[in-house]
Write a protein that holds these residues in place. Structure first.
Motif, PDB file in Angstrom:
ATOM      1  N   MET A 152       1.031  -1.284  -0.084  1.00 32.30           N
ATOM      2  CA  MET A 152       0.053  -0.073  -0.096  1.00 32.30           C
ATOM      3  C   MET A 152       0.799   1.180   0.074  1.00 32.30           C
ATOM      4  SD  MET A 152      -2.919   1.177   2.561  1.00 32.30           S
ATOM      5  CE  MET A 152      -3.793   2.333   2.648  1.00 32.30           C
ATOM      6  N   TYR A 153       0.361   2.317  -0.881  1.00 27.90           N
ATOM      7  CA  TYR A 153       1.206   3.548  -1.046  1.00 27.90           C
ATOM      8  C   TYR A 153       0.990   4.389   0.211  1.00 27.90           C
ATOM      9  CZ  TYR A 153       3.071   7.927  -2.642  1.00 27.90           C
ATOM     10  OH  TYR A 153       3.546   9.225  -2.920  1.00 27.90           O
ATOM     11  N   GLN A 154       1.890   4.950   0.876  1.00 28.31           N
ATOM     12  CA  GLN A 154       1.996   5.889   1.740  1.00 28.31           C
ATOM     13  C   GLN A 154       2.148   7.243   1.426  1.00 28.31           C
ATOM     14  OE1 GLN A 154       2.435   4.430   5.776  1.00 28.31           O
ATOM     15  NE2 GLN A 154       2.524   6.487   6.495  1.00 28.31           N
ATOM     16  N   GLN A 155       1.655   8.238   1.490  1.00 28.28           N
ATOM     17  CA  GLN A 155       1.855   9.449   1.099  1.00 28.28           C
ATOM     18  C   GLN A 155       2.994  10.196   1.825  1.00 28.28           C
ATOM     19  OE1 GLN A 155      -1.883  11.507   1.625  1.00 28.28           O
ATOM     20  NE2 GLN A 155      -2.780  10.591  -0.091  1.00 28.28           N
ATOM     21  N   PRO A 156       4.032  10.760   1.410  1.00 28.40           N
ATOM     22  CA  PRO A 156       4.873  11.536   2.020  1.00 28.40           C
ATOM     23  C   PRO A 156       4.566  12.758   2.908  1.00 28.40           C
ATOM     24  CG  PRO A 156       5.075  11.938  -0.180  1.00 28.40           C
ATOM     25  CD  PRO A 156       4.005  11.044  -0.089  1.00 28.40           C
ATOM     26  N   LEU A 157       5.086  13.114   3.751  1.00 24.75           N
ATOM     27  CA  LEU A 157       4.937  14.390   4.476  1.00 24.75           C
ATOM     28  C   LEU A 157       5.192  15.316   3.816  1.00 24.75           C
ATOM     29  CD1 LEU A 157       5.840  13.088   8.359  1.00 24.75           C
ATOM     30  CD2 LEU A 157       3.479  13.472   7.126  1.00 24.75           C
ATOM     31  N   ALA A 158       6.446  15.214   3.029  1.00 20.87           N
ATOM     32  CA  ALA A 158       7.108  16.337   2.279  1.00 20.87           C
ATOM     33  C   ALA A 158       7.716  15.736   1.111  1.00 20.87           C
ATOM     34  CB  ALA A 158       8.253  16.873   3.039  1.00 20.87           C
ATOM     35  N   VAL A 159       7.864  16.466  -0.033  1.00 23.38           N
ATOM     36  CA  VAL A 159       8.458  15.991  -1.400  1.00 23.38           C
ATOM     37  C   VAL A 159       9.665  16.960  -1.586  1.00 23.38           C
ATOM     38  CG1 VAL A 159       7.910  15.672  -3.669  1.00 23.38           C
ATOM     39  CG2 VAL A 159       6.102  15.392  -2.121  1.00 23.38           C
ATOM     40  N   THR A 160      10.519  16.250  -1.942  1.00 24.36           N
ATOM     41  CA  THR A 160      11.755  17.173  -2.236  1.00 24.36           C
ATOM     42  C   THR A 160      11.859  17.556  -3.539  1.00 24.36           C
ATOM     43  OG1 THR A 160      13.309  15.334  -3.248  1.00 24.36           O
ATOM     44  CG2 THR A 160      13.254  15.619  -0.835  1.00 24.36           C
ATOM     45  N   ILE A 161      12.709  18.846  -3.931  1.00 21.73           N
ATOM     46  CA  ILE A 161      12.781  19.171  -5.204  1.00 21.73           C
ATOM     47  C   ILE A 161      13.142  18.327  -6.326  1.00 21.73           C
ATOM     48  CG2 ILE A 161      15.010  20.398  -4.917  1.00 21.73           C
ATOM     49  CD1 ILE A 161      13.885  22.765  -6.374  1.00 21.73           C
ATOM     50  N   ALA A 162      14.164  17.532  -5.785  1.00 23.40           N
ATOM     51  CA  ALA A 162      14.540  16.171  -6.484  1.00 23.40           C
ATOM     52  C   ALA A 162      13.616  15.316  -7.210  1.00 23.40           C
ATOM     53  CB  ALA A 162      15.879  15.614  -6.026  1.00 23.40           C
ATOM     54  N   GLN A 163      12.761  14.972  -6.051  1.00 21.92           N
ATOM     55  CA  GLN A 163      11.547  14.199  -6.531  1.00 21.92           C
ATOM     56  C   GLN A 163      10.714  14.817  -7.382  1.00 21.92           C
ATOM     57  OE1 GLN A 163      10.418  13.361  -2.271  1.00 21.92           O
ATOM     58  NE2 GLN A 163      10.644  11.320  -2.926  1.00 21.92           N
ATOM     59  N   ILE A 164      10.238  16.098  -7.206  1.00 17.99           N
ATOM     60  CA  ILE A 164       9.440  16.992  -8.319  1.00 17.99           C
ATOM     61  C   ILE A 164      10.295  16.902  -9.472  1.00 17.99           C
ATOM     62  CG2 ILE A 164       8.471  19.230  -8.491  1.00 17.99           C
ATOM     63  CD1 ILE A 164       8.108  19.324  -5.815  1.00 17.99           C
ATOM     64  N   GLU A 165      11.493  17.274  -9.661  1.00 15.00           N
ATOM     65  CA  GLU A 165      12.330  17.175 -10.692  1.00 15.00           C
ATOM     66  C   GLU A 165      12.118  15.910 -11.660  1.00 15.00           C
ATOM     67  OE1 GLU A 165      16.648  18.523 -12.668  1.00 15.00           O
ATOM     68  OE2 GLU A 165      16.452  18.256 -10.363  1.00 15.00           O
ATOM     69  N   LEU A 177       2.447  13.483  -9.046  1.00 15.61           N
ATOM     70  CA  LEU A 177       3.412  12.834  -8.115  1.00 15.61           C
ATOM     71  C   LEU A 177       3.388  11.431  -7.673  1.00 15.61           C
ATOM     72  CD1 LEU A 177       4.497  15.788  -5.602  1.00 15.61           C
ATOM     73  CD2 LEU A 177       6.124  14.586  -7.242  1.00 15.61           C
ATOM     74  N   THR A 178       2.208  11.120  -7.214  1.00 18.93           N
ATOM     75  CA  THR A 178       1.690   9.828  -6.604  1.00 18.93           C
ATOM     76  C   THR A 178       1.907   8.893  -7.708  1.00 18.93           C
ATOM     77  OG1 THR A 178       0.121  10.683  -5.263  1.00 18.93           O
ATOM     78  CG2 THR A 178      -0.263   8.406  -5.603  1.00 18.93           C
ATOM     79  N   ALA A 179       1.639   9.172  -9.049  1.00 17.98           N
ATOM     80  CA  ALA A 179       1.688   8.024 -10.009  1.00 17.98           C
ATOM     81  C   ALA A 179       3.013   7.888 -10.385  1.00 17.98           C
ATOM     82  CB  ALA A 179       1.189   8.726 -11.411  1.00 17.98           C
ATOM     83  N   VAL A 180       4.187   8.700 -10.126  1.00 18.12           N
ATOM     84  CA  VAL A 180       5.449   8.576 -10.130  1.00 18.12           C
ATOM     85  C   VAL A 180       6.261   8.081  -8.944  1.00 18.12           C
ATOM     86  CG1 VAL A 180       7.727   9.687 -10.715  1.00 18.12           C
ATOM     87  CG2 VAL A 180       5.746  10.332 -11.904  1.00 18.12           C
ATOM     88  N   LEU A 181       5.976   8.461  -7.847  1.00 17.23           N
ATOM     89  CA  LEU A 181       6.633   7.777  -6.596  1.00 17.23           C
ATOM     90  C   LEU A 181       6.135   6.389  -6.171  1.00 17.23           C
ATOM     91  CD1 LEU A 181       6.434  11.196  -4.607  1.00 17.23           C
ATOM     92  CD2 LEU A 181       8.216  10.226  -5.995  1.00 17.23           C
ATOM     93  N   ARG A 182       5.159   5.815  -6.707  1.00 12.85           N
ATOM     94  CA  ARG A 182       4.648   4.529  -5.866  1.00 12.85           C
ATOM     95  C   ARG A 182       5.935   3.411  -6.405  1.00 12.85           C
ATOM     96  NH1 ARG A 182      -1.513   3.587  -7.253  1.00 12.85           N
ATOM     97  NH2 ARG A 182      -2.260   5.250  -6.015  1.00 12.85           N
TER      98      ARG A 182
END
Length: 74
Positions: A1-14, A69-74
């Motif tokens: 199960m995917y758990q949402q992060p508390l924070a997202v880094t600029i590197a993750q966004i990039e 973001l969720t589609a990519v971070l899973r």
């Protein structure tokens, strides 16, 4: 199960922007445009750069940004 992060880094966004650029590239050779997901994340990315921040709270993102973001971070 995917758990949402508390924070997202600029590197993750990039990384997510690059993912969407590769997945949905520009089809118009004359005008470079981002798809909706990359555009939504680019807004956050630009604000982080402008403010000098290195991360953003996940809860402050809008629905399109979270979905992209969720589609990519899973």
């Amino acid at each position: 199960m995917y758990q949402q992060p508390l924070a997202v880094t600029i590197a993750q966004i990039e990384g997510a922007i690059n993912h969407w650029r590769e997945r949905r590239p520009t089809t118009d050779a004359e005008h470079s445009m981002l798809c909706a997901e990359a555009r939504a994340l680019a807004d956050v990315y630009g604000l982080l750069i402008f403010s000098g921040a290195t991360s953003v709270e996940y809860s402050t993102l809008n629905g399109v940004q979270r979905d992209a973001l969720t589609a990519v971070l899973r």
